[in-house]
Write a protein that holds these residues in place. Structure first.
Motif, PDB file in Angstrom:
ATOM      1  N   LYS A   1      20.421  74.250  13.076  1.00 12.92           N
ATOM      2  CA  LYS A   1      19.246  74.421  13.928  1.00 12.92           C
ATOM      3  C   LYS A   1      19.572  74.097  15.389  1.00 12.92           C
ATOM      4  CE  LYS A   1      15.060  72.880  12.578  1.00 12.92           C
ATOM      5  NZ  LYS A   1      13.792  72.134  12.497  1.00 12.92           N
ATOM      6  N   GLY A   2      20.456  73.133  15.632  1.00 11.61           N
ATOM      7  CA  GLY A   2      20.833  72.796  17.005  1.00 11.61           C
ATOM      8  C   GLY A   2      21.503  73.946  17.713  1.00 11.61           C
ATOM      9  N   ALA A   3      22.423  74.616  17.040  1.00 11.73           N
ATOM     10  CA  ALA A   3      23.105  75.775  17.624  1.00 11.73           C
ATOM     11  C   ALA A   3      22.120  76.924  17.855  1.00 11.73           C
ATOM     12  CB  ALA A   3      24.247  76.226  16.721  1.00 11.73           C
ATOM     13  N   LEU A   4      21.189  77.094  16.936  1.00 11.86           N
ATOM     14  CA  LEU A   4      20.165  78.129  17.085  1.00 11.86           C
ATOM     15  C   LEU A   4      19.326  77.858  18.329  1.00 11.86           C
ATOM     16  CD1 LEU A   4      18.727  80.609  15.740  1.00 11.86           C
ATOM     17  CD2 LEU A   4      17.208  78.926  14.673  1.00 11.86           C
ATOM     18  N   GLY A   5      18.906  76.608  18.503  1.00  6.15           N
ATOM     19  CA  GLY A   5      18.101  76.244  19.661  1.00  6.15           C
ATOM     20  C   GLY A   5      18.844  76.454  20.968  1.00  6.15           C
ATOM     21  N   ALA A   6      20.112  76.074  21.004  1.00  9.67           N
ATOM     22  CA  ALA A   6      20.908  76.249  22.220  1.00  9.67           C
ATOM     23  C   ALA A   6      21.043  77.726  22.567  1.00  9.67           C
ATOM     24  CB  ALA A   6      22.287  75.613  22.045  1.00  9.67           C
ATOM     25  N   PHE A   7      21.312  78.564  21.567  1.00  3.76           N
ATOM     26  CA  PHE A   7      21.459  79.998  21.815  1.00  3.76           C
ATOM     27  C   PHE A   7      20.170  80.594  22.371  1.00  3.76           C
ATOM     28  CE2 PHE A   7      20.945  84.413  20.566  1.00  3.76           C
ATOM     29  CZ  PHE A   7      22.056  84.985  21.154  1.00  3.76           C
ATOM     30  N   TYR A   8      19.041  80.304  21.724  1.00  2.00           N
ATOM     31  CA  TYR A   8      17.775  80.896  22.167  1.00  2.00           C
ATOM     32  C   TYR A   8      17.326  80.350  23.515  1.00  2.00           C
ATOM     33  CZ  TYR A   8      17.147  83.977  18.271  1.00  2.00           C
ATOM     34  OH  TYR A   8      17.307  85.011  17.393  1.00  2.00           O
ATOM     35  N   ALA A   9      17.618  79.095  23.810  1.00  2.00           N
ATOM     36  CA  ALA A   9      17.277  78.537  25.121  1.00  2.00           C
ATOM     37  C   ALA A   9      18.093  79.199  26.224  1.00  2.00           C
ATOM     38  CB  ALA A   9      17.517  77.026  25.122  1.00  2.00           C
ATOM     39  N   GLU A  10      19.368  79.455  25.962  1.00  2.00           N
ATOM     40  CA  GLU A  10      20.273  79.977  26.986  1.00  2.00           C
ATOM     41  C   GLU A  10      20.311  81.498  27.079  1.00  2.00           C
ATOM     42  OE1 GLU A  10      24.075  78.224  26.120  1.00  2.00           O
ATOM     43  OE2 GLU A  10      23.208  76.204  26.098  1.00  2.00           O
ATOM     44  N   HIS A  11      20.009  82.190  25.964  1.00  2.00           N
ATOM     45  CA  HIS A  11      20.215  83.642  25.933  1.00  2.00           C
ATOM     46  C   HIS A  11      18.988  84.470  25.569  1.00  2.00           C
ATOM     47  CE1 HIS A  11      24.499  83.007  26.432  1.00  2.00           C
ATOM     48  NE2 HIS A  11      24.434  82.100  25.480  1.00  2.00           N
ATOM     49  N   ARG A  12      17.867  83.856  25.283  1.00  2.00           N
ATOM     50  CA  ARG A  12      16.680  84.624  24.914  1.00  2.00           C
ATOM     51  C   ARG A  12      15.428  84.142  25.646  1.00  2.00           C
ATOM     52  NH1 ARG A  12      20.216  87.318  23.385  1.00  2.00           N
ATOM     53  NH2 ARG A  12      20.503  88.375  21.415  1.00  2.00           N
ATOM     54  N   PHE A  13      15.047  82.898  25.435  1.00  2.00           N
ATOM     55  CA  PHE A  13      13.757  82.437  25.929  1.00  2.00           C
ATOM     56  C   PHE A  13      13.738  82.217  27.439  1.00  2.00           C
ATOM     57  CE2 PHE A  13      12.426  80.593  21.542  1.00  2.00           C
ATOM     58  CZ  PHE A  13      12.313  81.884  21.056  1.00  2.00           C
ATOM     59  N   ASN A  14      14.866  82.328  28.099  1.00  2.00           N
ATOM     60  CA  ASN A  14      14.919  82.268  29.557  1.00  2.00           C
ATOM     61  C   ASN A  14      14.674  83.647  30.176  1.00  2.00           C
ATOM     62  OD1 ASN A  14      17.305  83.394  28.680  1.00  2.00           O
ATOM     63  ND2 ASN A  14      18.589  82.334  30.173  1.00  2.00           N
ATOM     64  N   ASN A  15      14.404  84.639  29.354  1.00  2.00           N
ATOM     65  CA  ASN A  15      14.214  86.022  29.786  1.00  2.00           C
ATOM     66  C   ASN A  15      12.717  86.362  29.748  1.00  2.00           C
ATOM     67  OD1 ASN A  15      14.027  88.801  29.984  1.00  2.00           O
ATOM     68  ND2 ASN A  15      15.686  89.226  28.560  1.00  2.00           N
ATOM     69  N   PRO A  16      12.052  86.482  30.899  1.00  2.00           N
ATOM     70  CA  PRO A  16      10.611  86.750  30.902  1.00  2.00           C
ATOM     71  C   PRO A  16      10.233  88.118  30.342  1.00  2.00           C
ATOM     72  CG  PRO A  16      11.479  86.768  33.139  1.00  2.00           C
ATOM     73  CD  PRO A  16      12.599  86.327  32.249  1.00  2.00           C
ATOM     74  N   ALA A  17      11.182  89.040  30.249  1.00  2.00           N
ATOM     75  CA  ALA A  17      10.889  90.374  29.708  1.00  2.00           C
ATOM     76  C   ALA A  17      11.043  90.439  28.194  1.00  2.00           C
ATOM     77  CB  ALA A  17      11.806  91.413  30.351  1.00  2.00           C
ATOM     78  N   LEU A  18      11.508  89.353  27.579  1.00  2.00           N
ATOM     79  CA  LEU A  18      11.753  89.346  26.134  1.00  2.00           C
ATOM     80  C   LEU A  18      10.455  89.536  25.355  1.00  2.00           C
ATOM     81  CD1 LEU A  18      13.934  88.773  23.906  1.00  2.00           C
ATOM     82  CD2 LEU A  18      13.054  86.437  23.913  1.00  2.00           C
ATOM     83  N   ARG A  19      10.520  90.452  24.390  1.00  4.11           N
ATOM     84  CA  ARG A  19       9.363  90.705  23.519  1.00  4.11           C
ATOM     85  C   ARG A  19       9.843  91.446  22.291  1.00  4.11           C
ATOM     86  NH1 ARG A  19       6.002  95.171  23.032  1.00  4.11           N
ATOM     87  NH2 ARG A  19       6.890  96.222  24.842  1.00  4.11           N
ATOM     88  N   ALA A  20       9.342  91.041  21.141  1.00  2.00           N
ATOM     89  CA  ALA A  20       9.660  91.740  19.896  1.00  2.00           C
ATOM     90  C   ALA A  20       8.419  92.474  19.415  1.00  2.00           C
ATOM     91  CB  ALA A  20      10.132  90.761  18.833  1.00  2.00           C
ATOM     92  N   GLU A  21       8.639  93.680  18.952  1.00  6.82           N
ATOM     93  CA  GLU A  21       7.571  94.504  18.398  1.00  6.82           C
ATOM     94  C   GLU A  21       7.877  94.687  16.913  1.00  6.82           C
ATOM     95  OE1 GLU A  21       6.132  99.147  19.004  1.00  6.82           O
ATOM     96  OE2 GLU A  21       7.632  98.283  20.346  1.00  6.82           O
ATOM     97  N   LEU A  22       6.953  94.296  16.063  1.00  7.05           N
ATOM     98  CA  LEU A  22       7.157  94.424  14.623  1.00  7.05           C
ATOM     99  C   LEU A  22       6.790  95.842  14.192  1.00  7.05           C
ATOM    100  CD1 LEU A  22       7.934  92.937  12.015  1.00  7.05           C
ATOM    101  CD2 LEU A  22       5.511  92.358  11.757  1.00  7.05           C
ATOM    102  N   LEU A  23       7.770  96.571  13.664  1.00  8.42           N
ATOM    103  CA  LEU A  23       7.537  97.940  13.201  1.00  8.42           C
ATOM    104  C   LEU A  23       7.120  97.962  11.743  1.00  8.42           C
ATOM    105  CD1 LEU A  23      10.571  99.663  14.957  1.00  8.42           C
ATOM    106  CD2 LEU A  23       8.206  99.472  15.763  1.00  8.42           C
ATOM    107  N   SER A  24       7.719  97.062  10.936  1.00  2.26           N
ATOM    108  CA  SER A  24       7.323  96.946   9.531  1.00  2.26           C
ATOM    109  C   SER A  24       7.821  95.623   8.978  1.00  2.26           C
ATOM    110  CB  SER A  24       7.876  98.108   8.689  1.00  2.26           C
ATOM    111  OG  SER A  24       9.280  98.031   8.593  1.00  2.26           O
ATOM    112  N   ARG A  25       7.162  95.171   7.926  1.00  2.00           N
ATOM    113  CA  ARG A  25       7.562  93.930   7.253  1.00  2.00           C
ATOM    114  C   ARG A  25       7.396  94.140   5.749  1.00  2.00           C
ATOM    115  NH1 ARG A  25       5.066  88.746   9.523  1.00  2.00           N
ATOM    116  NH2 ARG A  25       6.924  88.868  10.817  1.00  2.00           N
TER     117      ARG A  25
END
Length: 112
Positions: free
Chosen positions: A45-69
């Motif tokens: 979980k620590g590595a996951l948090g570091a990755f998302y903090a540095e490479h995803r959640f710092n991006n204001p344009a980030l958005r996921a669209e769910l097509l199907s589940r």
């Protein structure tokens, strides 16, 4: 507990870029795979948090669209369109394995 609950919670937290809420959905021993690799790209979980903090959640344009589940037992299959990582949206398929109410393993597939 329904396997869909932590997956939906992490999806909502992803779109809100809420790292605390996002990480609350994952097991401490989480492993993530970017297929077709056989070795995990993220361990813990620590590595996951570091990755998302540095490479995803710092991006204001980030958005996921769910097509199907699709939910099958303790597996949840999300077909998503990810915006903000490249000029054009990226499609992905994420397979989440849920144990004890938390996401333990995830496999991420992208078009070749």
């Amino acid at each position: 507990m329904c396997a869909e609950l932590p997956v939906e919670a992490q999806f909502q937290a992803y779109n809100a870029r809420d790292l605390t809420a996002f990480l609350a959905c994952f097991a401490e021993e989480f492993k993530g795979y970017r297929m077709p690799t056989e070795a995990p790209s993220t361990v813990g979980k620590g590595a996951l948090g570091a990755f998302y903090a540095e490479h995803r959640f710092n991006n204001p344009a980030l958005r996921a669209e769910l097509l199907s589940r699709t939910v099958m037992g303790n597996k949840v299959f999300d077909h998503e369109r990810i915006h903000g990582l490249s000029p054009e949206p990226l499609e992905s398929l994420a397979v989440f394995e849920v144990e004890a109410g938390l996401i333990k393993t995830a496999w991420f597939y992208f078009p070749s």
